[in-house]
Design a protein around this motif. Structure first.
Motif, PDB file in Angstrom:
ATOM      1  N   SER A 105      -6.367-141.826  15.022  1.00  0.00           N
ATOM      2  CA  SER A 105      -5.825-140.479  14.794  1.00  0.00           C
ATOM      3  C   SER A 105      -6.899-139.556  14.213  1.00  0.00           C
ATOM      4  N   LEU A 106      -7.778-140.121  13.356  1.00  0.00           N
ATOM      5  CA  LEU A 106      -8.873-139.310  12.824  1.00  0.00           C
ATOM      6  C   LEU A 106      -9.874-138.945  13.914  1.00  0.00           C
ATOM      7  N   GLN A 107     -10.150-139.894  14.796  1.00  0.00           N
ATOM      8  CA  GLN A 107     -11.136-139.662  15.861  1.00  0.00           C
ATOM      9  C   GLN A 107     -10.687-138.535  16.781  1.00  0.00           C
ATOM     10  N   LYS A 108      -9.402-138.451  17.018  1.00  0.00           N
ATOM     11  CA  LYS A 108      -8.884-137.406  17.891  1.00  0.00           C
ATOM     12  C   LYS A 108      -9.048-136.019  17.276  1.00  0.00           C
ATOM     13  N   SER A 109      -9.075-135.968  15.942  1.00  0.00           N
ATOM     14  CA  SER A 109      -9.177-134.664  15.269  1.00  0.00           C
ATOM     15  C   SER A 109     -10.615-134.239  15.017  1.00  0.00           C
ATOM     16  N   VAL A 110     -11.589-135.106  15.311  1.00  0.00           N
ATOM     17  CA  VAL A 110     -13.001-134.770  15.100  1.00  0.00           C
ATOM     18  C   VAL A 110     -13.475-133.856  16.234  1.00  0.00           C
ATOM     19  N   SER A 111     -14.056-132.726  15.867  1.00  0.00           N
ATOM     20  CA  SER A 111     -14.489-131.757  16.873  1.00  0.00           C
ATOM     21  C   SER A 111     -15.822-132.153  17.517  1.00  0.00           C
ATOM     22  N   ASP A 112     -16.658-132.872  16.783  1.00  0.00           N
ATOM     23  CA  ASP A 112     -17.962-133.278  17.303  1.00  0.00           C
ATOM     24  C   ASP A 112     -17.782-134.534  18.154  1.00  0.00           C
ATOM     25  N   PRO A 113     -18.034-134.460  19.478  1.00  0.00           N
ATOM     26  CA  PRO A 113     -17.844-135.625  20.347  1.00  0.00           C
ATOM     27  C   PRO A 113     -18.804-136.769  20.016  1.00  0.00           C
ATOM     28  N   GLY A 114     -19.898-136.486  19.344  1.00  0.00           N
ATOM     29  CA  GLY A 114     -20.847-137.531  19.005  1.00  0.00           C
ATOM     30  C   GLY A 114     -20.517-138.265  17.718  1.00  0.00           C
ATOM     31  N   ALA A 115     -19.590-137.718  16.933  1.00  0.00           N
ATOM     32  CA  ALA A 115     -19.217-138.335  15.660  1.00  0.00           C
ATOM     33  C   ALA A 115     -18.290-139.524  15.917  1.00  0.00           C
ATOM     34  N   HIS A 116     -18.427-140.537  15.094  1.00  0.00           N
ATOM     35  CA  HIS A 116     -17.615-141.738  15.268  1.00  0.00           C
ATOM     36  C   HIS A 116     -17.097-142.206  13.911  1.00  0.00           C
ATOM     37  N   VAL A 117     -15.803-142.349  13.804  1.00  0.00           N
ATOM     38  CA  VAL A 117     -15.171-142.821  12.578  1.00  0.00           C
ATOM     39  C   VAL A 117     -15.160-144.347  12.589  1.00  0.00           C
ATOM     40  N   VAL A 118     -15.727-144.958  11.566  1.00  0.00           N
ATOM     41  CA  VAL A 118     -15.839-146.416  11.492  1.00  0.00           C
ATOM     42  C   VAL A 118     -14.697-146.966  10.649  1.00  0.00           C
ATOM     43  N   ALA A 119     -14.015-147.948  11.201  1.00  0.00           N
ATOM     44  CA  ALA A 119     -12.918-148.587  10.479  1.00  0.00           C
ATOM     45  C   ALA A 119     -13.470-149.484   9.379  1.00  0.00           C
ATOM     46  N   SER A 120     -12.771-149.496   8.228  1.00  0.00           N
ATOM     47  CA  SER A 120     -13.140-150.375   7.118  1.00  0.00           C
ATOM     48  C   SER A 120     -11.873-150.724   6.339  1.00  0.00           C
ATOM     49  N   PRO A 121     -11.897-151.832   5.589  1.00  0.00           N
ATOM     50  CA  PRO A 121     -10.681-152.277   4.887  1.00  0.00           C
ATOM     51  C   PRO A 121     -10.230-151.280   3.811  1.00  0.00           C
ATOM     52  N   VAL A 122      -8.927-151.211   3.642  1.00  0.00           N
ATOM     53  CA  VAL A 122      -8.316-150.423   2.568  1.00  0.00           C
ATOM     54  C   VAL A 122      -7.388-151.361   1.796  1.00  0.00           C
ATOM     55  N   ARG A 123      -7.639-151.493   0.507  1.00  0.00           N
ATOM     56  CA  ARG A 123      -6.861-152.391  -0.329  1.00  0.00           C
ATOM     57  C   ARG A 123      -5.861-151.603  -1.172  1.00  0.00           C
ATOM     58  N   LEU A 124      -4.752-152.275  -1.470  1.00  0.00           N
ATOM     59  CA  LEU A 124      -3.699-151.661  -2.279  1.00  0.00           C
ATOM     60  C   LEU A 124      -3.351-152.614  -3.417  1.00  0.00           C
ATOM     61  N   TYR A 125      -3.215-152.052  -4.629  1.00  0.00           N
ATOM     62  CA  TYR A 125      -2.874-152.820  -5.824  1.00  0.00           C
ATOM     63  C   TYR A 125      -1.554-152.290  -6.376  1.00  0.00           C
ATOM     64  N   ASP A 126      -0.680-153.205  -6.777  1.00  0.00           N
ATOM     65  CA  ASP A 126       0.637-152.792  -7.276  1.00  0.00           C
ATOM     66  C   ASP A 126       0.970-153.547  -8.554  1.00  0.00           C
ATOM     67  N   VAL A 127       1.194-152.802  -9.639  1.00  0.00           N
ATOM     68  CA  VAL A 127       1.710-153.361 -10.890  1.00  0.00           C
ATOM     69  C   VAL A 127       3.125-152.807 -11.062  1.00  0.00           C
ATOM     70  N   THR A 128       4.095-153.697 -11.228  1.00  0.00           N
ATOM     71  CA  THR A 128       5.494-153.301 -11.256  1.00  0.00           C
ATOM     72  C   THR A 128       6.141-153.684 -12.574  1.00  0.00           C
ATOM     73  N   PHE A 129       6.927-152.747 -13.127  1.00  0.00           N
ATOM     74  CA  PHE A 129       7.742-153.004 -14.317  1.00  0.00           C
ATOM     75  C   PHE A 129       9.190-152.747 -13.934  1.00  0.00           C
ATOM     76  N   GLY A 130      10.063-153.704 -14.228  1.00  0.00           N
ATOM     77  CA  GLY A 130      11.445-153.575 -13.786  1.00  0.00           C
ATOM     78  C   GLY A 130      12.455-153.928 -14.858  1.00  0.00           C
ATOM     79  N   ALA A 131      13.656-153.365 -14.719  1.00  0.00           N
ATOM     80  CA  ALA A 131      14.805-153.685 -15.569  1.00  0.00           C
ATOM     81  C   ALA A 131      15.970-154.002 -14.641  1.00  0.00           C
ATOM     82  N   GLU A 132      16.598-155.140 -14.866  1.00  0.00           N
ATOM     83  CA  GLU A 132      17.595-155.653 -13.922  1.00  0.00           C
ATOM     84  C   GLU A 132      18.897-156.023 -14.626  1.00  0.00           C
TER      85      GLU A 132
END
Length: 228
Positions: free
Chosen positions: A99-126
């Motif tokens: 989706s990012l590549q489609k929005s790039v106006s420069d045809p020579g530009a290339h978006v490189v995929a790389s990992p994205v990590r997510l961290y979650d700390v949860t506090f709950g009352a039950e």
């Protein structure tokens, strides 16, 4: 006429007094029914398991849980905290890159995929329902509210609005069901399945662990406490 007006005012004043006086009584009755003054830690547990968040890889989860006893017949208050970290699935990252590549106006530009990590700390009352019966295995189910402290990291999103959107403190609901088994007086095991619902994502988790039982404390007439 003056006498009637005085009587009406006195009647209205008495009604207002009864109305305002009845609200604390009703509130006190609710608090007495919930037994909030008896809340104190009954058991403390630690668990590990697996969690499957939506759009992310399945990963390990680590959790702590504290039971603060009954608030009503069969209903208990349980507080917990947990932590997990994972990365977005490759196909999710690739769809984002495309989706990012489609929005790039420069045809020579290339978006490189790389990992994205997510961290979650949860506090709950039950609020947990634990039926009273003589069996050794105690089934339970509960419903709770949770605060999720979420952090995302990755070269692909660093410094972008996507990172700012993923970094969040979000409130959610969760449902849980499972069973507990006390092996000896102060130790037992517990297993549970839980589903979390947030606006951003959903997750399902399975966890198991050990529990230490402190023994309930009951107030005496003189104001002291004796262990069960």
């Amino acid at each position: 006429m003056a006498r009637r007006s005085s009587a009406a005012l006195a009647l209205a004043g008495a009604g207002a007094l009864l109305f305002t006086g009845s609200r604390p009584c009703r509130a006190q009755a609710v608090f007495d029914w919930l037994s909030l003054d008896r809340l104190q830690i009954v058991s403390l547990g630690a668990a590990v398991g697996r969690v499957q968040p939506s759009q992310l890889e399945a990963t390990n989860i680590y959790a702590l849980e504290a039971d603060y006893g009954e608030i009503a017949r069969g209903w208990r208050v349980v507080f917990g905290a947990s932590y997990w970290e994972s990365r977005f699935r490759d196909k999710v990252i690739q769809a984002f890159v495309d989706s990012l590549q489609k929005s790039v106006s420069d045809p020579g530009a290339h978006v490189v995929a790389s990992p994205v990590r997510l961290y979650d700390v949860t506090f709950g009352a039950e609020a947990r329902y634990l039926p009273s019966y003589s069996g050794e295995i105690k089934p339970f189910f509960g419903v709770g509210i949770a605060a999720h402290v979420i952090n995302a990291e990755g070269k692909l999103i660093k410094g972008t609005f996507v990172e700012r959107a993923l970094d969040d403190i979000a409130a959610g609901l969760y449902l849980t069901t499972g069973f507990s088994l006390r092996i000896v007086r102060h130790f037992g095991v517990e297993a549970a399945v839980r589903g979390d619902m947030l606006s951003g994502f959903r997750s399902t988790q399975v966890r198991a662990g050990g529990t230490y039982y402190f023994g309930r404390m009951h107030g005496t007439r003189s104001g002291g406490q004796v262990p069960q």
